[in-house]
Design a protein around this motif. Structure first.
Motif, PDB file in Angstrom:
ATOM      1  N   ARG A 242       0.807  -1.215   0.000  1.00 13.09           N
ATOM      2  CA  ARG A 242       0.000   0.000   0.000  1.00 13.09           C
ATOM      3  C   ARG A 242       0.851   1.281   0.000  1.00 13.09           C
ATOM      4  NH1 ARG A 242      -5.547   1.171   1.060  1.00 13.09           N
ATOM      5  NH2 ARG A 242      -5.972  -0.981   1.577  1.00 13.09           N
ATOM      6  N   ASN A 243       1.910   1.339   0.795  1.00 15.39           N
ATOM      7  CA  ASN A 243       2.716   2.567   0.861  1.00 15.39           C
ATOM      8  C   ASN A 243       3.206   3.028  -0.509  1.00 15.39           C
ATOM      9  OD1 ASN A 243       2.407   3.149   3.505  1.00 15.39           O
ATOM     10  ND2 ASN A 243       4.496   2.648   4.140  1.00 15.39           N
ATOM     11  N   VAL A 246       0.230   4.142  -2.671  1.00 11.43           N
ATOM     12  CA  VAL A 246      -0.306   5.452  -2.272  1.00 11.43           C
ATOM     13  C   VAL A 246       0.601   6.564  -2.800  1.00 11.43           C
ATOM     14  CG1 VAL A 246      -0.709   6.963  -0.271  1.00 11.43           C
ATOM     15  CG2 VAL A 246      -1.547   4.612  -0.242  1.00 11.43           C
ATOM     16  N   ALA A 247       1.920   6.370  -2.679  1.00  9.40           N
ATOM     17  CA  ALA A 247       2.857   7.398  -3.162  1.00  9.40           C
ATOM     18  C   ALA A 247       2.725   7.572  -4.677  1.00  9.40           C
ATOM     19  CB  ALA A 247       4.282   7.011  -2.785  1.00  9.40           C
ATOM     20  N   GLY A 249       0.142   6.876  -6.592  1.00  5.08           N
ATOM     21  CA  GLY A 249      -1.162   7.493  -6.875  1.00  5.08           C
ATOM     22  C   GLY A 249      -1.157   8.973  -6.518  1.00  5.08           C
ATOM     23  N   PHE A 251       1.405  11.165  -6.138  1.00 10.16           N
ATOM     24  CA  PHE A 251       2.251  12.029  -6.977  1.00 10.16           C
ATOM     25  C   PHE A 251       1.727  12.116  -8.416  1.00 10.16           C
ATOM     26  CE2 PHE A 251       5.322  11.281  -3.504  1.00 10.16           C
ATOM     27  CZ  PHE A 251       5.605  12.605  -3.219  1.00 10.16           C
ATOM     28  N   ILE A 271      10.146  10.018  -8.379  1.00 11.79           N
ATOM     29  CA  ILE A 271       9.627   9.330  -7.177  1.00 11.79           C
ATOM     30  C   ILE A 271       8.786   8.127  -7.603  1.00 11.79           C
ATOM     31  CG2 ILE A 271       8.071   9.520  -5.181  1.00 11.79           C
ATOM     32  CD1 ILE A 271       8.912  12.493  -4.989  1.00 11.79           C
ATOM     33  N   GLN A 275       9.359   4.222  -6.633  1.00  8.94           N
ATOM     34  CA  GLN A 275       8.344   3.432  -5.932  1.00  8.94           C
ATOM     35  C   GLN A 275       7.987   2.161  -6.713  1.00  8.94           C
ATOM     36  OE1 GLN A 275       7.226   4.092  -2.772  1.00  8.94           O
ATOM     37  NE2 GLN A 275       8.772   5.690  -2.854  1.00  8.94           N
TER      38      GLN A 275
ATOM     39  N   ASP B  11       8.084   6.667   5.859  1.00 11.72           N
ATOM     40  CA  ASP B  11       8.296   6.530   4.415  1.00 11.72           C
ATOM     41  C   ASP B  11       8.519   7.933   3.833  1.00 11.72           C
ATOM     42  OD1 ASP B  11       7.122   4.358   1.982  1.00 11.72           O
ATOM     43  OD2 ASP B  11       7.499   6.460   1.531  1.00 11.72           O
ATOM     44  N   ALA B  13       8.893   9.141   0.775  1.00  9.60           N
ATOM     45  CA  ALA B  13       8.071   9.602  -0.352  1.00  9.60           C
ATOM     46  C   ALA B  13       6.690  10.018   0.144  1.00  9.60           C
ATOM     47  CB  ALA B  13       7.952   8.491  -1.396  1.00  9.60           C
ATOM     48  N   LEU B  14       6.121   9.202   1.039  1.00  9.91           N
ATOM     49  CA  LEU B  14       4.784   9.511   1.540  1.00  9.91           C
ATOM     50  C   LEU B  14       4.775  10.766   2.394  1.00  9.91           C
ATOM     51  CD1 LEU B  14       2.940   6.237   2.550  1.00  9.91           C
ATOM     52  CD2 LEU B  14       2.609   7.708   0.588  1.00  9.91           C
ATOM     53  N   LEU B  17       4.711  13.680   0.169  1.00 11.33           N
ATOM     54  CA  LEU B  17       3.392  13.842  -0.455  1.00 11.33           C
ATOM     55  C   LEU B  17       2.415  14.511   0.518  1.00 11.33           C
ATOM     56  CD1 LEU B  17       1.458  13.079  -2.894  1.00 11.33           C
ATOM     57  CD2 LEU B  17       0.912  11.034  -1.587  1.00 11.33           C
ATOM     58  N   ALA B  82      -1.485   1.866   6.638  1.00 14.07           N
ATOM     59  CA  ALA B  82      -1.826   0.945   5.553  1.00 14.07           C
ATOM     60  C   ALA B  82      -2.580  -0.278   6.084  1.00 14.07           C
ATOM     61  CB  ALA B  82      -0.553   0.502   4.842  1.00 14.07           C
ATOM     62  N   LYS B 101      -4.514   4.574   4.543  1.00 13.85           N
ATOM     63  CA  LYS B 101      -3.765   5.321   3.531  1.00 13.85           C
ATOM     64  C   LYS B 101      -4.367   5.088   2.144  1.00 13.85           C
ATOM     65  CE  LYS B 101       0.741   5.373   5.790  1.00 13.85           C
ATOM     66  NZ  LYS B 101       2.060   4.746   5.852  1.00 13.85           N
ATOM     67  N   SER B 102      -4.516   6.187   1.423  1.00 18.94           N
ATOM     68  CA  SER B 102      -5.068   6.079   0.073  1.00 18.94           C
ATOM     69  C   SER B 102      -4.413   7.142  -0.789  1.00 18.94           C
ATOM     70  CB  SER B 102      -6.582   6.289   0.143  1.00 18.94           C
ATOM     71  OG  SER B 102      -7.064   6.706  -1.098  1.00 18.94           O
ATOM     72  N   SER B 103      -4.342   6.863  -2.111  1.00 23.72           N
ATOM     73  CA  SER B 103      -3.704   7.850  -2.988  1.00 23.72           C
ATOM     74  C   SER B 103      -4.571   9.102  -3.105  1.00 23.72           C
ATOM     75  CB  SER B 103      -3.445   7.253  -4.365  1.00 23.72           C
ATOM     76  OG  SER B 103      -4.658   6.832  -4.931  1.00 23.72           O
ATOM     77  N   SER B 104      -5.863   8.974  -2.782  1.00 23.88           N
ATOM     78  CA  SER B 104      -6.683  10.172  -2.686  1.00 23.88           C
ATOM     79  C   SER B 104      -6.630  10.608  -1.221  1.00 23.88           C
ATOM     80  CB  SER B 104      -8.131   9.867  -3.079  1.00 23.88           C
ATOM     81  OG  SER B 104      -8.963  10.839  -2.511  1.00 23.88           O
TER      82      SER B 104
END
Lengths: 447, 118
Positions: A242-243, A246-247, A249, A251, A271, A275, B11, B13-14, B17, B82, B101-104
């Motif tokens: 998931r991590n 999510v990153a 999605g 970015f 990035i 990922q 993380d 990158a996260l 974001l 997650a 956690k979600s990309s939205s």
């Protein structure tokens, strides 16, 4: 005074009543490490073997979904054979392996002529009423049938099949659940089925019913444990995937929704690429981890593997500006493992050690006999070491102290060592680095 | 005055974001990559909200929440993780919300707004 007796009597006195011997054989069969089918065959054999007290033939029906299906029909072909089997069963020191082998042989012989016809004897337990023999299971009653030919409630197909006029139907029930049925007859001796026969058969049916019930329950529990482990694994995997997803999605969304400066766009794409690489790494390691199967342990010479390892280009690249100190005792005995997996385990640990060791410092690799039985491999880093909490979590799946670690490496190492019947120890303290000790069994002479 | 959020996410990158996205919403964001440095920040600075992951190297998010409660009981806490499987337990850990956690980031943003406003 204290007297001790075995739970499983092996010898019977010749004067022991035959019904007691019969029940004893059945009870003992539950202790045997054979399959449900084999143990049920032992019960059928015990029921049918003795020409003196017992029945001659037994047909086993088992419940499959909502159907009651005939699965096995067992019995001697003559009175002499019945007596011979009984003598074998009740003779001192007879092994269950022999009985099982005998039964399998008997069933195999019957397969060609009788066994295929059994599949036509199927009764639907969802029906409101059923003919005999299935009626006994449906109504949970023991039913004795005599003069079957003139009895309208008996299935004519069944009479046609067993070709006898009298038979006894014994439902197999446990916890009020129908599990099957045993039908016994005296088709060889043609003796009448008496009350004492029914009493004995009732006990056998109760034992068999409970045996099937507990065995089925045990299978279900094992299955549930497997599913629970699978569920845990699925939760870990979904967490780990998931991590990065999510990153990626998030970015991507940034690029798509706001006017994207070229520099920002490029950074986001970098990035995303990183990922994706991380995802690939997880998937590769996961599939690799799940694939570990060491079928046969082999003698492995540790020294050349370790010497080659430190010369590997990927290791040399990682070890630039650091040093690997390798010492291998002379005349190191061969170990029991798999050479490829052994190398992978050591590479994993060496890789980790090089990751945490600062420039200018050393990673130590040692191989020496630990005692007569084990060879010890040590891999020690000069990194920051681990506190107690991190040490505890070290072998948890997906636990990693590295930014892009998958958390599978050490689990992989442990699984390899376990498969080689070895041991793994970790010693670590903050500020003092971490030392992994791997113990592998020495290949003994003649192995 | 701009609301200040402490974000704990190991993380890189996260965390980048979240930081960018939440700054866009008008919040001031301070990022910590592990529980110990987050606790140091809580001791020194005033935060209007804490957003934390559960699984991190060293102390995990649950332990962090317990420690924060010992220092400052009034800071609302959002668990952002997650892990789906812990969702039923989050109230017992004294967190105010549990977001998967979600990309939205819409759900996270909406929950932040609900807890501390803009």
């Amino acid at each position: 005074m204290i007297e001790k007796y075995s739970l499983q009597p092996s010898n019977f006195d010749p004067d022991t009543p035959k019904d007691f011997v019969l029940l004893s054989i059945i009870a003992q069969s539950f202790f045997q490490p054979f399959s449900l089918e084999d143990n049920l065959l032992i019960i059928l054999t015990a029921l049918t073997a003795g020409s003196g007290i017992g029945f001659n033939r037994a047909m086993l029906f088992l419940k499959d979904g909502m159907k009651l299906k005939a699965t096995t029909w067992l019995g001697p072909r003559s009175a002499d054979e019945a007596e011979a089997i009984w003598t074998m069963l009740s003779s001192p020191g007879i092994g269950y392996a022999e009985i099982v082998a005998y039964n399998r042989d008997l069933v195999t012989k019957m397969v060609k002529d009788i066994q295929p016809k059994l599949k036509f004897l199927v009764y639907d337990l969802e029906s409101q009423s059923l003919p005999l023999p299935a009626m006994a299971a449906l109504n949970r009653e023991i039913i004795l049938v005599t003069e079957a030919g003139s009895e309208p409630e008996v299935d004519p197909n069944f009479i046609n099949f067993i070709q006898v006029d009298s038979f006894l139907c014994l439902p197999l029930i446990a916890q009020d659940e129908i599990l099957g049925e045993i039908v016994v007859d005296k088709g060889i001796t043609h003796a009448p089925i008496e009350t004492k026969d029914i009493e004995l058969a009732r006990l056998c049916a109760l034992l068999a019913g409970n045996y099937i019930y507990t065995t089925t329950l045990y299978k279900k529990v094992v299955e549930m444990e497997k599913m629970a482990a699978l569920g845990e694994m699925a939760a870990f995997i979904s967490h780990q995937l998931r991590n990065p997803i999510v990153a990626i999605g998030g970015f991507t969304q940034q690029i798509l929704t706001s006017p994207c400066q070229p520099e920002r766009c490029r950074r986001n794409l970098n990035i995303i690429r990183e990922q994706v690489k991380h995802l690939e790494d997880i998937i590769y390691k996961l599939s690799h981890f799940l694939k570990i199967t060491i079928r046969e342990l082999q003698p492995v010479d540790v020294a050349p593997i370790l010497l080659n390892l430190v010369e590997r280009p990927d290791i040399k690249l990682k070890a630039a500006k650091k040093a690997i100190s390798l010492r291998i005792s002379e005349n190191l005995p061969l170990i029991h493992c798999d050479p490829v997996y052994f190398e992978e385990a050591v590479v994993n640990l060496l890789d980790n050690a090089l990751d945490v060791t600062p420039e200018g410092s050393k990673v130590y690799v040692r191989a020496r006999p630990y005692n007569d039985k084990y060879v010890m491999i040590i891999i020690k880093d000069s990194g920051p070491g681990l506190d107690e909490k991190s040490r505890e979590k070290l072998f948890s799946p997906f636990y990693s102290t590295k930014e892009n670690g998958t958390g599978l490496g050490l689990l992989f190492v442990k699984r390899i060592i376990d498969s080689c019947d070895g041991k793994l120890e970790v010693q670590s303290k903050p500020g003092r680095g971490t030392m992994f000790k791997l113990y592998f069994k020495v290949r003994e002479r003649g192995q | 005055m701009m609301k200040k959020i402490l974000l704990i996410e190991d993380d890189k990158a996260l965390s980048l974001l979240y930081e960018e996205e939440l700054k866009n919403e008008g919040y001031s964001i301070v990022v910590a990559y592990d529980a110990d440095s987050a606790l140091e920040l809580v001791k020194k600075e005033q935060f209007d909200l804490i957003i934390t992951d559960i699984r991190m190297p060293g102390k995990d998010g649950i332990e962090l929440i317990a420690n924060v409660m010992g220092l400052r009981k009034d800071i609302p806490i959002i668990i952002n993780t997650a892990y789906q499987s812990y969702k039923d337990d989050f109230m017992t850990w004294a967190a105010d919300a549990y977001i998967i956690k979600s990309s939205s980031l819409d759900e996270l943003k909406a929950k932040i707004k609900e807890l501390i406003g803009n």
